[in-house]
Design a protein around this motif. Structure first.
Motif, PDB file in Angstrom:
ATOM      1  N   UNK A   1       0.824  -1.219   0.000  1.00  0.00           N
ATOM      2  CA  UNK A   1       0.000   0.000   0.000  1.00  0.00           C
ATOM      3  C   UNK A   1       0.858   1.269   0.000  1.00  0.00           C
ATOM      4  N   UNK A   2       1.826   1.305  -0.915  1.00  0.00           N
ATOM      5  CA  UNK A   2       2.721   2.472  -1.026  1.00  0.00           C
ATOM      6  C   UNK A   2       2.672   3.099  -2.419  1.00  0.00           C
ATOM      7  N   UNK A   3       1.578   2.872  -3.147  1.00  0.00           N
ATOM      8  CA  UNK A   3       1.466   3.412  -4.503  1.00  0.00           C
ATOM      9  C   UNK A   3       1.494   4.942  -4.522  1.00  0.00           C
ATOM     10  N   UNK A   4       1.144   5.548  -3.388  1.00  0.00           N
ATOM     11  CA  UNK A   4       1.131   7.020  -3.320  1.00  0.00           C
ATOM     12  C   UNK A   4       2.525   7.625  -3.473  1.00  0.00           C
ATOM     13  N   UNK A   5       3.569   6.822  -3.227  1.00  0.00           N
ATOM     14  CA  UNK A   5       4.928   7.361  -3.260  1.00  0.00           C
ATOM     15  C   UNK A   5       5.389   7.753  -4.667  1.00  0.00           C
ATOM     16  N   UNK A   6       4.820   7.117  -5.683  1.00  0.00           N
ATOM     17  CA  UNK A   6       5.181   7.483  -7.059  1.00  0.00           C
ATOM     18  C   UNK A   6       4.060   8.269  -7.741  1.00  0.00           C
ATOM     19  N   UNK A   7       3.086   8.680  -6.968  1.00  0.00           N
ATOM     20  CA  UNK A   7       1.937   9.394  -7.520  1.00  0.00           C
ATOM     21  C   UNK A   7       2.357  10.676  -8.225  1.00  0.00           C
ATOM     22  N   UNK A   8       3.194  11.473  -7.576  1.00  0.00           N
ATOM     23  CA  UNK A   8       3.575  12.780  -8.116  1.00  0.00           C
ATOM     24  C   UNK A   8       4.345  12.641  -9.428  1.00  0.00           C
ATOM     25  N   UNK A   9       5.325  11.731  -9.480  1.00  0.00           N
ATOM     26  CA  UNK A   9       6.117  11.600 -10.705  1.00  0.00           C
ATOM     27  C   UNK A   9       5.275  11.050 -11.855  1.00  0.00           C
ATOM     28  N   UNK A  10       4.308  10.180 -11.538  1.00  0.00           N
ATOM     29  CA  UNK A  10       3.439   9.647 -12.583  1.00  0.00           C
ATOM     30  C   UNK A  10       2.547  10.730 -13.171  1.00  0.00           C
ATOM     31  N   UNK A  11       1.996  11.558 -12.294  1.00  0.00           N
ATOM     32  CA  UNK A  11       1.155  12.666 -12.765  1.00  0.00           C
ATOM     33  C   UNK A  11       1.980  13.654 -13.580  1.00  0.00           C
ATOM     34  N   UNK A  12       3.166  13.986 -13.076  1.00  0.00           N
ATOM     35  CA  UNK A  12       4.029  14.936 -13.776  1.00  0.00           C
ATOM     36  C   UNK A  12       4.453  14.393 -15.136  1.00  0.00           C
ATOM     37  N   UNK A  13       4.749  13.111 -15.199  1.00  0.00           N
ATOM     38  CA  UNK A  13       5.126  12.490 -16.468  1.00  0.00           C
ATOM     39  C   UNK A  13       3.991  12.569 -17.478  1.00  0.00           C
ATOM     40  N   UNK A  14       2.789  12.288 -17.006  1.00  0.00           N
ATOM     41  CA  UNK A  14       1.620  12.361 -17.880  1.00  0.00           C
ATOM     42  C   UNK A  14       1.434  13.756 -18.444  1.00  0.00           C
ATOM     43  N   UNK A  15       1.558  14.750 -17.583  1.00  0.00           N
ATOM     44  CA  UNK A  15       1.395  16.148 -18.005  1.00  0.00           C
ATOM     45  C   UNK A  15       2.444  16.523 -19.053  1.00  0.00           C
ATOM     46  N   UNK A  16       3.687  16.094 -18.832  1.00  0.00           N
ATOM     47  CA  UNK A  16       4.771  16.427 -19.768  1.00  0.00           C
ATOM     48  C   UNK A  16       4.518  15.811 -21.144  1.00  0.00           C
TER      49      UNK A  16
END
Length: 467
Positions: free
Chosen positions: A340-355
């Motif tokens: 239950x640690x999926x939140x730790x890569x949440x920010x980089x995944x969102x940022x990657x999508x935006x880029x």
């Protein structure tokens, strides 16, 4: 090991059937027509894939009130997905007009059907019933391809592409429902508070899959809006080709490994051992497949699709290398789900999508069809360090030990690429079948030599028999 064989039976059957249909559709429609149909389908697939991940991973991680959890997830997400499907139908109808109403209807109905299917799939993964998973997928895909090819034969190729996906997911659901009638027992109940909790737990997983989804379905939609259906068609075909290793090998190993990780998650040493074996076995097939695609992209397109699709070969090569890099982090998402640690890569995944999506909007004029690739490779600068840190934390190990597991595979794939490149450049070999044979033989020879020299760890590789 038996479970893994059933998983591959499913993936091979589904992939072969899908490829047969895709090749026919692409040749009949050309880049523009193929692109238009895929744009409509991709909209629904983009949404349904996010919902599936929001829904499935909390179910796999559930340890308490399992019956209530499954029933709550099924009812709650069925209602939400149906509402989303209705809204999406109206939006797409406004954009594409009433002439496309049947295609749009079939594509949006896919969303709620996929949602209820995900509950059954999660249950089968937890129970490691890979045989049932294989049969539901193969029956569904076989029926979908048969329906699609028949409708395409009648001349409705755009409808065939949508109908194939709809029939496949519907038949798969029927097969699972008939074979598992006791999943929702009478004592279980729906709980709104539990549904909210499940949604909250699933949000990180939902965002994580956006990173991958935005580079497939979401990207097709954006390309259609900002560049045109021609480039959408090129990327749709390129993604389909590059997805062959990921779907056939990557998802097969991931499905199997998720159950194995779940089984040993409380034993850290055992978990690392299972991870190393799964990573080595997976990468020994996945990495050379991607590198091989890089090497033979152009002759592959010439052989199966012709000059109209030639521009797709460069996209295939760049996407294949990109996916090759991510193959080393294939097991990070299931590990994060278990702990239950999926939140730790949440920010980089969102940022990657935006880029990636912004690269289409901002750089289409400057880079044309290469604009998405600029965004993808730029996002690696911060995704790879973060993923490396998280996989080390999840396993409580060090990155060097992980590299030691796979570096022999990397060297083998590099040698294979060199041999294929020399065959093309120096000996003018252009036949794709001959090039594939040269690549496979050269890789196997180097692999065996490295295995004998223990550069590829024999003990780790042999552990697959005990899993």
């Amino acid at each position: 090991m038996k479970g893994l064989l059933w998983v591959f039976f499913e993936k091979i059957g589904v992939t072969v059937l899908s490829l047969i249909a895709t090749f026919w559709y692409a040749n009949l429609l050309g880049p523009v027509g193929f692109g238009l149909a895929i744009i409509i389908l991709s909209t629904s697939l983009f949404i349904s894939t996010i919902i599936e991940n929001l829904q499935q991973y909390p179910l796999i991680a559930a340890t308490e009130n399992v019956d209530d959890t499954f029933k709550t997830s099924a009812i709650g997400w069925l209602l939400v997905s149906t509402l989303i499907a209705i809204i999406l139908f109206m939006v797409l109808l406004v954009i594409y007009g009433s002439d496309w109403w049947l295609l749009i209807l079939l594509s949006v109905v896919y969303i709620p059907i996929s949602s209820i299917s995900r509950v059954y799939i999660a249950d089968l993964i937890i129970k490691q019933k890979y045989k049932q998973l294989a049969f539901r997928a193969c029956w569904g895909k076989a029926a979908g391809v048969a329906a699609g090819l028949f409708v395409a034969y009648l001349g409705y190729v755009e409808l065939a592409i949508i109908l194939q996906s709809f029939v496949a997911v519907f038949i798969a659901l029927i097969v699972m429902a008939l074979s598992n009638k006791s999943l929702f027992n009478s004592n279980s109940r729906f709980s709104l508070s539990l549904f909210i909790t499940l949604c909250h737990e699933g949000i990180p997983s939902g965002f994580a899959v956006i990173e991958q989804n935005a580079k497939s379905h979401g990207l097709i939609i954006f390309l259609g809006a900002f560049i045109g259906p021609y480039v959408s068609g090129l990327y749709a075909l390129a993604i389909k080709v590059v997805d062959i290793p990921r779907t056939l090998i990557g998802l097969g190993f991931t499905t199997w490994a998720t159950g194995k990780f779940h089984q040993v998650r409380a034993q850290q040493t055992r978990l690392v051992s299972v991870f190393n074996t799964a990573l080595l076995c997976c990468c020994s097939i996945l990495v050379p497949s991607y590198i091989g695609l890089v090497a033979v992209a152009e002759p592959l397109i010439n052989e199966f699709f012709g000059d109209d699709w030639l521009e797709a070969s460069e996209i295939i090569a760049w996407l294949a290398f990109y996916q090759c890099i991510f193959s080393f982090y294939l097991y990070l998402p299931p590990l994060q789900v278990l702990f239950k640690t999926t939140y730790r890569t949440l920010l980089v995944n969102v940022l990657s999508t935006v880029i990636v999506l912004l690269s289409v909007v901002l750089f289409s004029d400057s880079f044309g069809k290469y604009a998405p690739l600029v965004g993808m490779y730029t996002s690696l600068l911060f995704i790879l360090p973060k993923y490396s840190v998280e996989i080390v934390k999840a396993l409580n190990t060090n990155f060097v030990s992980i590299i030691k597991v796979i570096y022999g595979i990397l060297l083998s794939a590099v040698v294979m690429y060199g041999v294929v490149y020399i065959s093309i450049d120096s000996f003018a070999v252009s036949n794709v079948y001959m090039l594939i044979a040269i690549g496979v033989i050269s890789y196997i020879i180097v692999f065996i030599l490295f295995n004998l020299a223990n550069i590829i760890d024999r003990k780790i590789l042999a552990n697959i028999k005990t899993l």
